[in-house]
Design an enzyme around this catalytic site. Structure first.
Site, PDB file in Angstrom:
ATOM      1  N   HIS A  37       0.849  -1.185   0.000  1.00  0.00           N
ATOM      2  CA  HIS A  37       0.000   0.000   0.000  1.00  0.00           C
ATOM      3  C   HIS A  37       0.889   1.241   0.000  1.00  0.00           C
ATOM      4  O   HIS A  37       2.084   1.147   0.216  1.00  0.00           O
ATOM      5  CB  HIS A  37      -0.900   0.016   1.241  1.00  0.00           C
ATOM      6  CG  HIS A  37      -0.126   0.261   2.491  1.00  0.00           C
ATOM      7  ND1 HIS A  37       0.567  -0.740   3.144  1.00  0.00           N
ATOM      8  CD2 HIS A  37       0.119   1.402   3.195  1.00  0.00           C
ATOM      9  CE1 HIS A  37       1.183  -0.238   4.198  1.00  0.00           C
ATOM     10  NE2 HIS A  37       0.936   1.064   4.248  1.00  0.00           N
ATOM     11  N   HIS A  60       6.156   6.433  -0.777  1.00  0.00           N
ATOM     12  CA  HIS A  60       6.871   5.259  -1.261  1.00  0.00           C
ATOM     13  C   HIS A  60       6.098   3.998  -0.886  1.00  0.00           C
ATOM     14  O   HIS A  60       5.232   4.038  -0.009  1.00  0.00           O
ATOM     15  CB  HIS A  60       8.279   5.195  -0.657  1.00  0.00           C
ATOM     16  CG  HIS A  60       8.266   5.042   0.830  1.00  0.00           C
ATOM     17  ND1 HIS A  60       8.084   6.114   1.681  1.00  0.00           N
ATOM     18  CD2 HIS A  60       8.370   3.942   1.618  1.00  0.00           C
ATOM     19  CE1 HIS A  60       8.084   5.686   2.924  1.00  0.00           C
ATOM     20  NE2 HIS A  60       8.251   4.368   2.926  1.00  0.00           N
TER      21      HIS A  60
END
Length: 178
Positions: free
Chosen positions: A40, A121
């Site tokens: 995620h 990220h």
């Protein structure tokens, strides 16, 4: 509950990230790779709180248009016990505004958030120690650029179940489709 707000990934993106991690695995002396179902993009980390209803209200009041997300590079954060390898997100004003709007609204509701720069990220591996033959630059050049549409964001619960970290979506807010 330990909570965070995240952008969940399309299955094809998860497939590509898993392929990258599998290519990386034999090149590491050791690493804790992210499980497929836990991939995620964290927008806002909230930590321990029992105020999920307040977070859902903030999410409902946050208006934004759907936008594309581009994953464009492999990188790492240096850590003493092993590095964190990640896929980086290309410059994305819509993502930055969504993060800033959510963070500001949550602070107004009394939530204490991390006080560090937003560095979007996708974590691939933690506590990673590369083998001597790992050519990070060459490996990075083979990592494909990926993209997907972002159509919503989710409130996630993080818990340990049977010794495994499990992330469960407990609420989803769609973005406007233009």
């Amino acid at each position: 509950m330990r909570l965070f707000i995240a952008i969940l990934l399309e299955e094809r993106i998860k497939n590509e990230l898993c392929r990258i991690m599998e290519d990386m695995r034999p090149r590491m002396r050791r690493a804790n790779f992210t499980r497929r179902e836990n991939l995620h993009l964290t927008l806002v980390f909230l930590g321990e709180t029992d105020r999920a209803d307040s977070i859902e209200r903030v999410m409902d009041r946050t208006e934004a248009d759907a936008f594309p997300l581009k994953l464009d590079r492999l990188g790492k954060f240096h850590r003493g016990g092993g590095d964190i390898y990640w896929m980086g997100i290309g410059e994305n004003p819509a993502l930055s505004v969504l993060h800033a709007d959510l963070s500001a609204a949550l602070r107004r509701e009394g939530f204490t958030l991390e006080d560090r720069r937003f560095s979007p990220h996708l974590t691939l591996a933690r506590e990673a120690v590369p083998g001597e033959s790992f050519d990070e630059k060459a490996f990075s050049q083979k990592v494909p650029q990926l993209s997907m549409p972002v159509s919503g964001f989710s409130l996630m619960k993080s818990e340990r179940i049977g010794g495994r970290l499990v992330y469960t979506e407990i609420y989803k807010k769609p973005l406007r489709v233009v």
